[in-house]
Structure formats: structure tokens, C-alpha cells
Write a protein that holds these residues in place. Structure first.
Motif, PDB file in Angstrom:
ATOM      1  N   CYS A   2       0.834  -1.213   0.000  1.00 28.03           N
ATOM      2  CA  CYS A   2       0.000   0.000   0.000  1.00 28.03           C
ATOM      3  C   CYS A   2       0.866   1.259   0.000  1.00 28.03           C
ATOM      4  CB  CYS A   2      -0.937  -0.005   1.200  1.00 28.03           C
ATOM      5  SG  CYS A   2      -2.237  -1.258   1.110  1.00 28.03           S
ATOM      6  N   ILE A   3       1.948   1.241   0.790  1.00 32.70           N
ATOM      7  CA  ILE A   3       2.861   2.394   0.824  1.00 32.70           C
ATOM      8  C   ILE A   3       3.472   2.620  -0.550  1.00 32.70           C
ATOM      9  CG2 ILE A   3       5.079   3.210   1.712  1.00 32.70           C
ATOM     10  CD1 ILE A   3       4.343   1.890   4.381  1.00 32.70           C
ATOM     11  N   LEU A   4       3.945   1.547  -1.169  1.00 31.74           N
ATOM     12  CA  LEU A   4       4.574   1.679  -2.491  1.00 31.74           C
ATOM     13  C   LEU A   4       3.578   2.204  -3.526  1.00 31.74           C
ATOM     14  CD1 LEU A   4       6.743  -1.569  -2.555  1.00 31.74           C
ATOM     15  CD2 LEU A   4       7.599   0.784  -2.607  1.00 31.74           C
ATOM     16  N   LEU A   5       2.334   1.778  -3.449  1.00 27.13           N
ATOM     17  CA  LEU A   5       1.344   2.242  -4.422  1.00 27.13           C
ATOM     18  C   LEU A   5       1.053   3.727  -4.244  1.00 27.13           C
ATOM     19  CD1 LEU A   5      -1.166  -0.749  -4.530  1.00 27.13           C
ATOM     20  CD2 LEU A   5       0.803  -0.285  -6.006  1.00 27.13           C
ATOM     21  N   VAL A   6       0.985   4.188  -2.991  1.00 24.93           N
ATOM     22  CA  VAL A   6       0.795   5.623  -2.742  1.00 24.93           C
ATOM     23  C   VAL A   6       1.976   6.415  -3.304  1.00 24.93           C
ATOM     24  CG1 VAL A   6       0.687   7.397  -0.941  1.00 24.93           C
ATOM     25  CG2 VAL A   6      -0.668   5.313  -0.717  1.00 24.93           C
ATOM     26  N   VAL A   7       3.182   5.916  -3.073  1.00 28.76           N
ATOM     27  CA  VAL A   7       4.388   6.613  -3.518  1.00 28.76           C
ATOM     28  C   VAL A   7       4.470   6.621  -5.047  1.00 28.76           C
ATOM     29  CG1 VAL A   7       6.905   6.629  -3.444  1.00 28.76           C
ATOM     30  CG2 VAL A   7       5.608   6.077  -1.376  1.00 28.76           C
ATOM     31  N   TRP A   8       4.165   5.484  -5.682  1.00 33.06           N
ATOM     32  CA  TRP A   8       4.196   5.430  -7.154  1.00 33.06           C
ATOM     33  C   TRP A   8       3.144   6.367  -7.753  1.00 33.06           C
ATOM     34  CZ3 TRP A   8       7.007   2.865 -10.974  1.00 33.06           C
ATOM     35  CH2 TRP A   8       8.024   2.018 -10.531  1.00 33.06           C
ATOM     36  N   PHE A   9       1.960   6.407  -7.171  1.00 34.48           N
ATOM     37  CA  PHE A   9       0.912   7.305  -7.659  1.00 34.48           C
ATOM     38  C   PHE A   9       1.382   8.757  -7.574  1.00 34.48           C
ATOM     39  CE2 PHE A   9      -2.738  10.063  -6.857  1.00 34.48           C
ATOM     40  CZ  PHE A   9      -3.564   9.749  -7.921  1.00 34.48           C
ATOM     41  N   GLY A  10       1.964   9.123  -6.442  1.00 30.84           N
ATOM     42  CA  GLY A  10       2.450  10.488  -6.261  1.00 30.84           C
ATOM     43  C   GLY A  10       3.568  10.843  -7.224  1.00 30.84           C
ATOM     44  N   HIS A  11       4.458   9.892  -7.489  1.00 29.69           N
ATOM     45  CA  HIS A  11       5.552  10.165  -8.424  1.00 29.69           C
ATOM     46  C   HIS A  11       5.046  10.352  -9.847  1.00 29.69           C
ATOM     47  CE1 HIS A  11       8.315   9.218  -5.212  1.00 29.69           C
ATOM     48  NE2 HIS A  11       9.344   9.430  -6.009  1.00 29.69           N
ATOM     49  N   GLY A  12       4.111   9.489 -10.279  1.00 32.86           N
ATOM     50  CA  GLY A  12       3.568   9.634 -11.630  1.00 32.86           C
ATOM     51  C   GLY A  12       2.869  10.968 -11.812  1.00 32.86           C
ATOM     52  N   MET A  13       2.063  11.352 -10.820  1.00 25.19           N
ATOM     53  CA  MET A  13       1.335  12.613 -10.925  1.00 25.19           C
ATOM     54  C   MET A  13       2.271  13.815 -10.867  1.00 25.19           C
ATOM     55  SD  MET A  13      -1.850  14.024  -8.672  1.00 25.19           S
ATOM     56  CE  MET A  13      -2.990  13.052  -9.642  1.00 25.19           C
ATOM     57  N   THR A  14       3.230  13.804  -9.941  1.00 28.49           N
ATOM     58  CA  THR A  14       4.089  14.971  -9.742  1.00 28.49           C
ATOM     59  C   THR A  14       5.073  15.155 -10.880  1.00 28.49           C
ATOM     60  OG1 THR A  14       3.886  14.698  -7.351  1.00 28.49           O
ATOM     61  CG2 THR A  14       5.692  16.073  -8.141  1.00 28.49           C
TER      62      THR A  14
END
Length: 543
Positions: free
Chosen positions: A346-358
Motif C-alpha cells: 500500500c505504501i509503495l502504491l501511494v508513492v508510485w501514484f504520487g511520483h507519476g502525478m508529480t
């Protein structure tokens, strides 16, 4: 593994693999040049409302030439302010009034554009902004088009990834580049925005795979200890392609000429398909021992090595191991049955989502910094080069968790600080700092994620993470739409998202100096300081 043992004998990254690496890496540039080209097709273009009833012939009686006539009509029909200049989306209500060079319209009502717009493309060049009138209330279509491109990537990424597993890396690569080329050509003849956007979305289905498939190919033709290095090195070709399309667009300043250049890059990439052999790992996985043996023999000979006497039995061992892996009882659902792995996932998915968007949010924001348009994009592309160099140093000597957390948080802080900066140099510097930081953490995140997931579900974990990142990329243009109501929203949202992600990363284990976990139990042991998996053969990122 048997094949990795064989690569130790014939060369993990010898002369021939360097040759294949360069060819395959050149093949990856099709994806970024196509992705970023749309930004330059929709460059902000100076515009104002068109007065349908006024023609240039009306100026003849006043002795005004074409440019003087246009300027006079603009002065009479468009509101002007010393702070914002000419209004781009409103006009005086001159309906029924004839052109009069001495007329004064201060007392006329102000209304929205009724008959489209006129565009001054002397600075911007020929753009899709002007061709499809993507201004004022239609400006949102630019962001919709970018989101639809990423939706195409979301559809095509798993589809063509599965195709490459079924028919081979090189054949799937050729199929993708052909599809991408066909739709890249049809885009030239689109006569409206939606036709163009659908063609581009269809191109995107195969276009993103043109990064993934060569990337996988590169990691499959080298030995185990060199995979991380070549995986990082190929990122420089992404940055180079980003710089190339920016420079081409800056020089040509014509969307059609740039699109023709993109088509040319597709065509130039075709010979690569006839110069690279199929992946020997894929051939072994499909049971084609004879062809795999031929390619491995060529690799050994070109590297100045000899095949070891027992290599055939090792290849058979490799096939048996593959079969055992396929029969493994570990399934993706097991990630969610273990509380520790569920938390980490779950942590990795939040981080990957944030990186793609940012990452892409910052890219799309480049034209709105109060800084020259093309220099802004060029600097954003250029900062990725030192970012990738820095990644190699960090992965070799510092680790994964702390750098990922630090640079993710740094990107978020820079985004928030940019909000309070006035448009111009200082805001641009904050955005460039954020882009540098998110580029560093994004590359480390690829390596870090692969080292956390156990072998049996590593492919699923990476693929799922990439899809979550693509969802963030898909949403990022739409988030920019909200800036029309509250300009700071995109940077505040991305800033808070990455700061939260940077903090969550500290709950993950450090993986530097550990062997890749084979089972969920070994992966969970990474998080226990007294049960870290030792790596006697651990080797840092080296050339």
C-alpha cells in the motif's frame, strides 16, 4: 540461476552486450519523443476575438496595409488593460457596427467571443492551439487530450507486455513500432480535435510499450550483477530524447514539421529490429533451447569468450527452474494476506501514484511559470541528466530508503514553496528543483520496489506499481484544470502528496546489502534488523 552463472563465463556486460544495449536504448527514444511532443504542439499562442463582419477590405479607404488594419481592428474591438494587455476571451459588442478607424468603443458592452479567434503565430509558430482553437473555454481540451493519451498507455501497457511474453521481445517490439508509426502518420491528416486525439490515444497503446519492451530486453541480455547498472543507464536515453524533442520544437516551431520528425525517428528505429537477436532468456522460457544456444554462443564469441563445457546441462537446469517457478504456490493475492507485505505494498502504491502525478504535473506546468516557454522545458529536461548520475552514486554508497524519502519530500517542499513565489525566475527555480528531486527518487524507486517484492510476485508487483503510476499520470493533466478556479491547487496537491509519500517510505525496510528475497517470509525478514538477509556475493552498481 543457471543462465546467470553462464553469463559469468561468457561476459555479463561484454563488447557484444554493449552493442545490443546501445541499439535497444536507441529504440526506447520513440516513446519519450512522442509523449512530450504534444506539449509543444499546444504551445500558448497569442489570440483575440475575431470580428466576423470586419474584413481587411474595410481598411482600404483608410489607407491601412494588412498588419495596420489588423492592429486597428483589434484596438477597436478588444478590451485592453495595462496589467493584462488585450483580453483573449472577450470583445466589445460591435454587432451591426461598421469598421471606423476613428471609432471609440469604451461604452460598448463586453461579451464573450462570438465568431472564433484570430491567432498571431509569429512567436509560437504553427500550433494545434490555433488549428483547433484550444483557447479560453476550449483550453481544457488540451488537458483532456493528455489524459486520453495516458489512458491509451494504461490499456496498451499490459496488453503488449503480455504479447511480448507470448511472441517474443523483438517481434512484439516490431508490432508496436508499426502501430505507433501508422497512427503517427494519420495524426497529420486529422481535421478536428477529437479525430486527432483518438488517433493519438491509439498510438499511445503501443507507444509506451516501446519503452517497456526494449527496457526488459536490455535487462535480459546481461548478467545479474549488471542489470541494475544498465537499467539506470538507459534512463539517460529518456533524458536525451526529452532534450531532443524540446530542441527540435524550439528550432522548428511548427507542429507538423515536429510530427514529421517524430515519424522519422520511428522509421530510423526500424533497422534496429534486424540487428538485435531475440532475448535468450525468453527463448529458454519458451523451451527453444537450440535458438537460445545459438545466440549465447554468438554473445560468447563476440565477447572473446568460450562457452563452458557443461553449458548445455546448465541451460536444462534453467528450464527446470523456470518450470518450478511457474508451479510456485506463491500468488499475488498472498501479498495481501500477510499484514507486513500488505502495508508495504500500500505504501509503495501511494508513492508510485504520487511520483507519476508529480513528475508529469511539473512537466505540464512548465509553460505557466512566468518564464520563457522553451527555455523552461529545456532546463526541466536537462536537470534529469545530473539526476540520473546522482542516482548511481546514491544506490552504490547510500542505499534506497533514505534517498527515496529525502528526495520525495524535497520535491514536495519545493512544490509548496513555488506557490508563494511570484511568477518568474524564483518560481521557475523551485519547479526545476522539484523536477530534479522527483527524477532522482523516481529512478531509485524502480530499483527499491524490485528489491522489496519476492521473486515469485516481483513481476506482478512492478507491473501493478507502474499501472498505479500511469493512473497518476492520467490524472495529472486534469488536476491542472482546477488551476482555473484556484491557481495554486496543482502544486499544493502534488506537494502534499509527495511529502506524505516521503514520510511513508521511512516505514519500508532498507534493502541495500541484501539478497533479493525469494519468498514472502524472506521479504518480511528484510524489515527486521536482526533477520536481514546477508549477501556474501553482493555487488554494488558497477560498470
Amino acid at each position: 540461476m543457471a543462465l546467470d552463472d553462464l553469463f559469468i563465463h561468457i561476459g555479463e556486460l561484454g563488447r557484444y552486450q554493449w552493442y545490443l544495449f546501445i541499439l535497444a536504448s536507441l529504440g526506447t527514444v520513440v516513446c519519450p519523443v512522442t509523449l512530450f511532443s504534444q506539449i509543444f504542439y499546444t504551445v500558448p499562442t497569442e489570440h483575440w476575438c475575431s470580428v466576423d463582419s470586419w474584413g481587411y477590405e474595410d481598411c482600404d479607404i483608410y489607407g491601412l496595409d494588412h498588419s495596420q488594419c489588423e492592429e486597428a481592428q483589434r484596438n477597436l474591438s478588444i478590451p485592453w488593460s495595462k496589467d493584462t494587455g488585450y483580453d483573449e476571451c472577450n470583445m466589445y459588442n460591435v454587432t451591426g457596427l461598421e469598421f471606423d478607424s476613428d471609432g471609440i468603443n469604451d461604452e460598448l458592452d463586453v461579451i464573450e467571443c462570438q465568431n472564433g479567434w484570430k491567432f498571431d503565430q509569429r512567436e509560437s509558430g504553427r500550433t494545434l492551439t490555433a488549428k483547433f482553437s484550444l483557447v479560453c473555454d476550449r483550453e481544457v481540451l488540451i488537458h483532456v487530450g493528455q489524459s486520453l493519451y495516458f489512458i491509451g498507455c494504461l490499456i496498451g501497457c499490459p496488453l503488449f507486455g503480455a504479447l511480448s511474453d507470448r511472441i517474443g521481445r523483438v517481434y512484439a517490439w516490431g508490432f508496436c513500432i508499426t502501430q505507433s508509426l501508422v497512427f503517427a502518420i494519420t495524426m497529420l491528416f486529422a481535421n478536428n480535435f477529437w479525430t486527432y486525439t483518438v488517433m493519438r490515444m491509439l498510438m499511445a497503446m503501443s507507444n509506451y510499450a516501446l519503452w517497456i519492451i526494449p527496457f526488459v530486453y536490455i535487462t535480459e541480455i546481461v548478467g545479474y550483477s549488471k542489470r541494475m547498472f544498465v537499467g539506470l543507464l538507459v534512463e539517460f536515453f529518456w533524458a536525451g530524447a526529452y532534450l531532443t524533442i524540446t530542441l527540435l520544437s524550439w528550432i522548428l516551431k511548427d507542429w507538423m514539421y515536429v510530427q514529421i520528425a517524430v515519424i522519422g525517428i520511428h522509421i530510423i528505429s526500424y533497422p534496429i529490429l534486424f540487428l538485435v537477436p531475440e532475448s535468450p532468456r525468453w527463448l529458454l522460457a519458451r523451451g527453444n533451447f537450440k535458438k537460445a544456444e545459438e545466440i549465447l554462443t554468438v554473445i560468447a564469441r563476440r565477447n572473446g569468450k568460450e562457452m563452458p563445457p557443461n553449458y548445455k546441462s546448465e541451460l536444462m537446469d534453467e528450464a527446470k527452474l523456470r518450470e518450478q517457478e511457474l508451479q510456485s504456490k506463491v500468488k499475488p493475492i498472498d501479498l495481501y494476506r500477510n499484514r507486513t507485505m500488505l502495508l508495504w505494498t500500500c505504501i509503495l502504491l501511494v508513492v508510485w501514484f504520487g511520483h507519476g502525478m508529480t513528475y508529469f504535473g511539473l512537466t505540464f506546468m512548465s509553460g505557466e511559470l512566468g518564464f520563457p516557454f522553451y527555455p523552461s522545458f529545456f532546463i526541466q529536461a536537462a536537470v534529469e541528466v545530473p539526476a540520473y548520475v546522482f542516482c548511481i552514486i546514491l544506490l552504490s554508497y547510500v542505499g534506497r530508503r533514505n534517498p527515496t524519502s529525502f528526495f520525495t519530500t524535497m520535491a514536495g517542499v519545493a512544490c509548496l514553496v513555488s506557490v508563494v513565489m511570484p511568477p518568474g525566475v524564483w518560481r521557475a527555480l523551485m519547479i526545476f528543483a522539484a523536477k530534479f528531486a522527483i527524477s532522482v527518487s523516481f529512478v531509485i524507486l524502480f530499483v527499491y520496489t524490485a528489491e522489496i517484492f519476492p521473486t515469485a510476485v516481483r513481476g506482478f508487483g512492478l507491473s501493478f506499481s507502474a499501472i498505479i503510476s500511469l493512473i497518476g499520470e492520467t490524472i495529472s493533466p486534469l488536476v491542472l484544470v482546477l488551476s482555473h478556479w484556484w491557481p495554486p491547487f496543482p502544486m499544493v496537491f502534488c506537494g502534499l502528496l509527495t511529502i506524505v509519500g516521503g514520510g511513508l517510505v521511512m516505514l519500508l525496510p532498507e534493502t541495500r546489502g541484501t539478497m533479493l528475497p525469494e519468498t514472502i517470509e524472506e521479504a518480511v525478514a528484510l524489515g527486521r534488523s536482526k533477520q536481514r538477509i546477508p549477501s556474501e556475493d553482493y555487488e554494488e552498481v558497477k560498470v
